[in-house]
Scaffold this motif. Sequence first.
Motif, PDB file in Angstrom:
ATOM      1  N   ALA A 100      64.092  58.138  52.482  1.00 50.13           N
ATOM      2  CA  ALA A 100      64.234  56.840  51.820  1.00 50.13           C
ATOM      3  C   ALA A 100      63.598  55.721  52.643  1.00 50.13           C
ATOM      4  CB  ALA A 100      65.705  56.539  51.583  1.00 50.13           C
ATOM      5  N   GLY A 101      63.171  56.033  53.870  1.00 52.77           N
ATOM      6  CA  GLY A 101      62.520  55.049  54.724  1.00 52.77           C
ATOM      7  C   GLY A 101      63.484  54.075  55.378  1.00 52.77           C
ATOM      8  N   LEU A 102      64.744  54.477  55.518  1.00 51.24           N
ATOM      9  CA  LEU A 102      65.750  53.567  56.067  1.00 51.24           C
ATOM     10  C   LEU A 102      65.862  53.623  57.586  1.00 51.24           C
ATOM     11  CD1 LEU A 102      68.615  54.038  53.457  1.00 51.24           C
ATOM     12  CD2 LEU A 102      66.812  52.335  53.498  1.00 51.24           C
ATOM     13  N   LEU A 103      65.285  54.633  58.206  1.00 50.97           N
ATOM     14  CA  LEU A 103      65.374  54.741  59.657  1.00 50.97           C
ATOM     15  C   LEU A 103      64.177  54.115  60.357  1.00 50.97           C
ATOM     16  CD1 LEU A 103      66.768  58.362  60.079  1.00 50.97           C
ATOM     17  CD2 LEU A 103      67.998  56.201  60.106  1.00 50.97           C
ATOM     18  N   THR A 104      63.133  53.803  59.601  1.00 54.02           N
ATOM     19  CA  THR A 104      61.937  53.200  60.173  1.00 54.02           C
ATOM     20  C   THR A 104      62.112  51.691  60.235  1.00 54.02           C
ATOM     21  OG1 THR A 104      60.635  54.950  59.150  1.00 54.02           O
ATOM     22  CG2 THR A 104      59.435  53.034  59.968  1.00 54.02           C
ATOM     23  N   ARG A 105      61.853  51.108  61.391  1.00 50.84           N
ATOM     24  CA  ARG A 105      61.936  49.661  61.552  1.00 50.84           C
ATOM     25  C   ARG A 105      60.711  49.064  60.881  1.00 50.84           C
ATOM     26  NH1 ARG A 105      60.672  44.524  62.653  1.00 50.84           N
ATOM     27  NH2 ARG A 105      61.541  43.518  64.472  1.00 50.84           N
ATOM     28  N   ASP A 106      60.936  48.180  59.913  1.00 49.72           N
ATOM     29  CA  ASP A 106      59.832  47.547  59.188  1.00 49.72           C
ATOM     30  C   ASP A 106      59.088  46.624  60.159  1.00 49.72           C
ATOM     31  OD1 ASP A 106      58.117  46.374  57.426  1.00 49.72           O
ATOM     32  OD2 ASP A 106      59.634  45.884  55.925  1.00 49.72           O
ATOM     33  N   PRO A 107      57.828  46.922  60.482  1.00 51.53           N
ATOM     34  CA  PRO A 107      57.128  46.170  61.526  1.00 51.53           C
ATOM     35  C   PRO A 107      56.567  44.831  61.072  1.00 51.53           C
ATOM     36  CG  PRO A 107      55.679  47.851  60.681  1.00 51.53           C
ATOM     37  CD  PRO A 107      56.999  48.010  59.970  1.00 51.53           C
ATOM     38  N   ARG A 108      56.671  44.515  59.784  1.00 49.24           N
ATOM     39  CA  ARG A 108      56.049  43.282  59.280  1.00 49.24           C
ATOM     40  C   ARG A 108      56.812  42.050  59.756  1.00 49.24           C
ATOM     41  NH1 ARG A 108      56.141  44.269  53.060  1.00 49.24           N
ATOM     42  NH2 ARG A 108      58.208  44.969  53.674  1.00 49.24           N
ATOM     43  N   VAL A 109      56.104  41.167  60.437  1.00 50.91           N
ATOM     44  CA  VAL A 109      56.675  39.900  60.881  1.00 50.91           C
ATOM     45  C   VAL A 109      55.716  38.787  60.500  1.00 50.91           C
ATOM     46  CG1 VAL A 109      58.064  40.804  62.794  1.00 50.91           C
ATOM     47  CG2 VAL A 109      55.689  40.168  63.175  1.00 50.91           C
ATOM     48  N   LYS A 110      56.180  37.556  60.590  1.00 49.92           N
ATOM     49  CA  LYS A 110      55.361  36.416  60.218  1.00 49.92           C
ATOM     50  C   LYS A 110      54.171  36.293  61.170  1.00 49.92           C
ATOM     51  CE  LYS A 110      55.652  31.577  59.024  1.00 49.92           C
ATOM     52  NZ  LYS A 110      56.519  30.481  58.666  1.00 49.92           N
ATOM     53  N   GLU A 111      52.996  36.060  60.588  1.00 51.16           N
ATOM     54  CA  GLU A 111      51.778  35.909  61.380  1.00 51.16           C
ATOM     55  C   GLU A 111      51.736  34.508  61.990  1.00 51.16           C
ATOM     56  OE1 GLU A 111      46.963  36.354  60.546  1.00 51.16           O
ATOM     57  OE2 GLU A 111      48.396  37.169  59.106  1.00 51.16           O
ATOM     58  N   ARG A 112      51.258  34.414  63.210  1.00 49.99           N
ATOM     59  CA  ARG A 112      51.247  33.130  63.894  1.00 49.99           C
ATOM     60  C   ARG A 112      50.186  32.197  63.329  1.00 49.99           C
ATOM     61  NH1 ARG A 112      48.439  30.950  67.619  1.00 49.99           N
ATOM     62  NH2 ARG A 112      46.519  31.790  68.467  1.00 49.99           N
ATOM     63  N   LYS A 113      50.424  30.900  63.479  1.00 45.65           N
ATOM     64  CA  LYS A 113      49.469  29.893  63.038  1.00 45.65           C
ATOM     65  C   LYS A 113      48.300  29.874  64.005  1.00 45.65           C
ATOM     66  CE  LYS A 113      48.782  24.971  62.468  1.00 45.65           C
ATOM     67  NZ  LYS A 113      47.481  25.023  63.117  1.00 45.65           N
ATOM     68  N   LYS A 114      47.069  29.760  63.445  1.00 46.59           N
ATOM     69  CA  LYS A 114      45.878  29.668  64.281  1.00 46.59           C
ATOM     70  C   LYS A 114      45.393  28.229  64.352  1.00 46.59           C
ATOM     71  CE  LYS A 114      45.782  34.191  63.378  1.00 46.59           C
ATOM     72  NZ  LYS A 114      46.579  34.814  62.341  1.00 46.59           N
ATOM     73  N   TYR A 115      44.717  27.911  65.438  1.00 47.28           N
ATOM     74  CA  TYR A 115      44.168  26.569  65.589  1.00 47.28           C
ATOM     75  C   TYR A 115      43.029  26.372  64.583  1.00 47.28           C
ATOM     76  CZ  TYR A 115      40.795  29.243  68.302  1.00 47.28           C
ATOM     77  OH  TYR A 115      39.866  30.171  68.694  1.00 47.28           O
ATOM     78  N   GLY A 116      42.835  25.119  64.164  1.00 47.15           N
ATOM     79  CA  GLY A 116      41.781  24.824  63.196  1.00 47.15           C
ATOM     80  C   GLY A 116      42.159  25.196  61.773  1.00 47.15           C
ATOM     81  N   ARG A 117      43.408  25.603  61.565  1.00 46.55           N
ATOM     82  CA  ARG A 117      43.871  25.978  60.233  1.00 46.55           C
ATOM     83  C   ARG A 117      45.214  25.328  59.963  1.00 46.55           C
ATOM     84  NH1 ARG A 117      40.984  29.635  57.661  1.00 46.55           N
ATOM     85  NH2 ARG A 117      39.439  30.777  58.822  1.00 46.55           N
ATOM     86  N   LYS A 118      45.581  25.303  58.668  1.00 51.29           N
ATOM     87  CA  LYS A 118      46.840  24.675  58.282  1.00 51.29           C
ATOM     88  C   LYS A 118      48.032  25.593  58.544  1.00 51.29           C
ATOM     89  CE  LYS A 118      47.553  21.196  54.796  1.00 51.29           C
ATOM     90  NZ  LYS A 118      47.306  20.695  53.490  1.00 51.29           N
ATOM     91  N   ARG A 119      47.849  26.874  58.186  1.00 50.20           N
ATOM     92  CA  ARG A 119      48.866  27.900  58.410  1.00 50.20           C
ATOM     93  C   ARG A 119      48.170  29.087  59.063  1.00 50.20           C
ATOM     94  NH1 ARG A 119      50.116  26.431  52.912  1.00 50.20           N
ATOM     95  NH2 ARG A 119      49.227  28.393  52.207  1.00 50.20           N
ATOM     96  N   ALA A 120      48.727  30.267  58.946  1.00 50.67           N
ATOM     97  CA  ALA A 120      48.134  31.435  59.594  1.00 50.67           C
ATOM     98  C   ALA A 120      46.712  31.707  59.093  1.00 50.67           C
ATOM     99  CB  ALA A 120      49.005  32.658  59.363  1.00 50.67           C
TER     100      ALA A 120
END
Length: 129
Positions: A100-120
Amino acid sequence: MAQEVYATGHRKNAIAKVWVSPGEGRITVNGISLRDYVKQSTLELIVREPLHLAEQLGAFDVRAKCLGGGISGQAGAIRHGIAKALVATDAGLRRVMRRAGLLTRDPRVKERKKYGRKRARRGFQFKKR
């Protein structure tokens, strides 16, 4: 199983410390009942999923302490912790939880903001004329 089992769950920036013990099926998060804490039926279903797959909905009491992240991430972290704790109580559940995929830690996290851009990834609006 006569005592409680401890496991930690992670999702996004949330960490959940989870204790699973034999009981009537009560789930409390930070001292508050699950329904009052998450306030969304979909998140309740996410948290109860490992117990449902193990067919142990009324057999265990779950006590969780959540730190960091938002409600959605905390619900996912609790689910991860419950699944790990149930596998610790009964090794036969490992195959079901893994499928069921319940033992795998979901690796998706918020991407960091880059310079010269508004968001990531979103750049500033470009005006040609």
